[in-house]
Structures are given as C-alpha cells and as structure tokens.
Design an enzyme around this catalytic site. Sequence first.
Site, mmCIF file in Angstrom:
data_model
loop_
_atom_site.group_PDB
_atom_site.id
_atom_site.type_symbol
_atom_site.label_atom_id
_atom_site.label_comp_id
_atom_site.label_asym_id
_atom_site.label_seq_id
_atom_site.Cartn_x
_atom_site.Cartn_y
_atom_site.Cartn_z
ATOM 1 N N ASN A 114 34.495 1.525 55.758
ATOM 2 C CA ASN A 114 35.569 0.655 55.228
ATOM 3 C C ASN A 114 35.995 -0.306 56.338
ATOM 4 O O ASN A 114 35.523 -0.201 57.476
ATOM 5 C CB ASN A 114 36.744 1.498 54.712
ATOM 6 C CG ASN A 114 37.302 2.403 55.779
ATOM 7 O OD1 ASN A 114 37.668 1.944 56.858
ATOM 8 N ND2 ASN A 114 37.353 3.706 55.518
ATOM 9 N N VAL A 140 29.637 9.099 52.480
ATOM 10 C CA VAL A 140 28.636 9.096 53.548
ATOM 11 C C VAL A 140 29.305 8.816 54.906
ATOM 12 O O VAL A 140 28.857 9.323 55.949
ATOM 13 C CB VAL A 140 27.499 8.092 53.213
ATOM 14 C CG1 VAL A 140 27.932 6.664 53.311
ATOM 15 C CG2 VAL A 140 26.282 8.364 54.062
ATOM 16 N N ASP A 141 30.374 8.053 54.906
ATOM 17 C CA ASP A 141 31.131 7.757 56.136
ATOM 18 C C ASP A 141 31.665 9.058 56.750
ATOM 19 O O ASP A 141 31.486 9.319 57.956
ATOM 20 C CB ASP A 141 32.292 6.809 55.752
ATOM 21 C CG ASP A 141 32.974 6.165 56.931
ATOM 22 O OD1 ASP A 141 32.484 6.305 58.063
ATOM 23 O OD2 ASP A 141 34.002 5.492 56.696
ATOM 24 N N SER A 187 28.258 0.999 48.516
ATOM 25 C CA SER A 187 29.204 0.694 47.413
ATOM 26 C C SER A 187 28.984 1.508 46.134
ATOM 27 O O SER A 187 29.717 1.328 45.169
ATOM 28 C CB SER A 187 29.220 -0.797 47.053
ATOM 29 O OG SER A 187 29.835 -1.559 48.079
ATOM 30 N N VAL A 246 32.568 5.728 46.174
ATOM 31 C CA VAL A 246 33.998 5.421 46.060
ATOM 32 C C VAL A 246 34.242 3.971 45.634
ATOM 33 O O VAL A 246 35.175 3.686 44.881
ATOM 34 C CB VAL A 246 34.695 5.689 47.420
ATOM 35 C CG1 VAL A 246 36.155 5.274 47.393
ATOM 36 C CG2 VAL A 246 34.567 7.153 47.801
#
Length: 171
Positions: free
Chosen positions: A24, A33-34, A117, A120
Amino acid sequence: MANIVIQLGDITELPVDAIVNAANNSLLGGGGVDGAIHRAAGPGLLAECQGLGGCETGAAKLSQAYDLPCRYVIHTVGPVWHGGEKNEAALLRSCYQHSLALADELGLASIAFPAISCGVYGYPHTLACTEAVTALKAYFANNNSSLQEVYLVVMDPNLADLYQQLLRESV
Ligand code: AR6
C-alpha cells in the site's frame, strides 16, 4: 522475451532474484501477500521500508530481502478497484512496467509477481490478469531486458487457469 511461468504457491518461498510485493502507499506492511512477505522477511524489512518514504500508486521501490530466499523485494502499489473509472487499468499496467524496469536496472534474471490488486483491492480477476499479461508483453516487446524468467505466482488455481488462457490467447 523472457519465459513467463505460472506458479501455484507462496511467493515468499521462491529463490528468485526479486519478488514483487503488492503493498500500500505507506509501504509499512498490511495483510495479504504484503503481510506474508513482511512476516517471512523479518523486522529488517519494515525498518528499511520506514526509510523509503512510501510509494505512489503505480510506482515501485526496491528493498533488500532479509530472511527471504530471494535477493530483493520490489514494492509496488496497485490501484484499488473503483469500477474502472479511476484510471485503474493504466495504473495496474504501470505497476508491472515499473517493477520490470527496476529489475532491469539491477540486471536481474528472474522476478516473481503476485496477482497485484486481486485481493483486498478488489480488482476483477479477469480484467487484472489481462492487464498483467498485456503489460508484460508490451514491456518485453519494447525493452532489451536482462530478465529470463517471469513467474506469475498465484494461490488460487482459478487464477492460474485464467493466466494460462490469457497467455495462450496472447501468443
Ligand atoms: N503468495 C502468493 N500470492 C499471495 C500470497 C502469497 N503468500 N498471499 C496472498 N496472495 P492482496 P492487493 C494473493 O490482498 O489486492 C495489503 O494489505 C492473494 O490471494 O495481498 O494488491 C496491502 O498492504 C491475491 O490473489 O493485494 C495493501 O493494503 C493477491 O495475492 C492491500 O493488501 C493479491 O492480494 C493490497 O491489496
């Protein structure tokens, strides 16, 4: 033209030159995945990201990989889906283009992308995967790249099928 490989599994486990993070704007971690990348990399990644000054949507920034088996993490920020009225397609293609360009600046041979993308941020999967494949093909048609392998990493077998179909159609 690099070889495009569809890979089912966890991107944090791949010993490639660079994995791409669907981050983000803050670059300070999150879910999906972050979250998985930050957990697997360990606290050094967050410490480095705190000094990167965030990232614009569609842009990309580089970090080291810490405890991950890859060499680098390329953080990019995909667009939130707003129905297609907010330049989402161009922003999503830009994520792929900028990530590939960063990999080429370093002369890397392999890179792995998650489905940016597609979680979320709510981008419809068929549209997002179409933009991903379009961006990859355009990049390699227009750039003399050091990249030999591009992995499209998915955890959802439906996304793997979708990519397979799109790659077949785009030959
Ligand atoms: N390996 C490969 N793919 C994965 C993994 C993994 N370990 N984990 C999830 N995915 P998302 P976005 C898939 O939500 O839509 C974060 O909170 C997942 O199934 O991670 O770009 C950020 O901080 C989906 O198909 O990314 C942002 O706030 C795809 O990765 C926001 O989410 C992307 O899902 C970004 O949202």
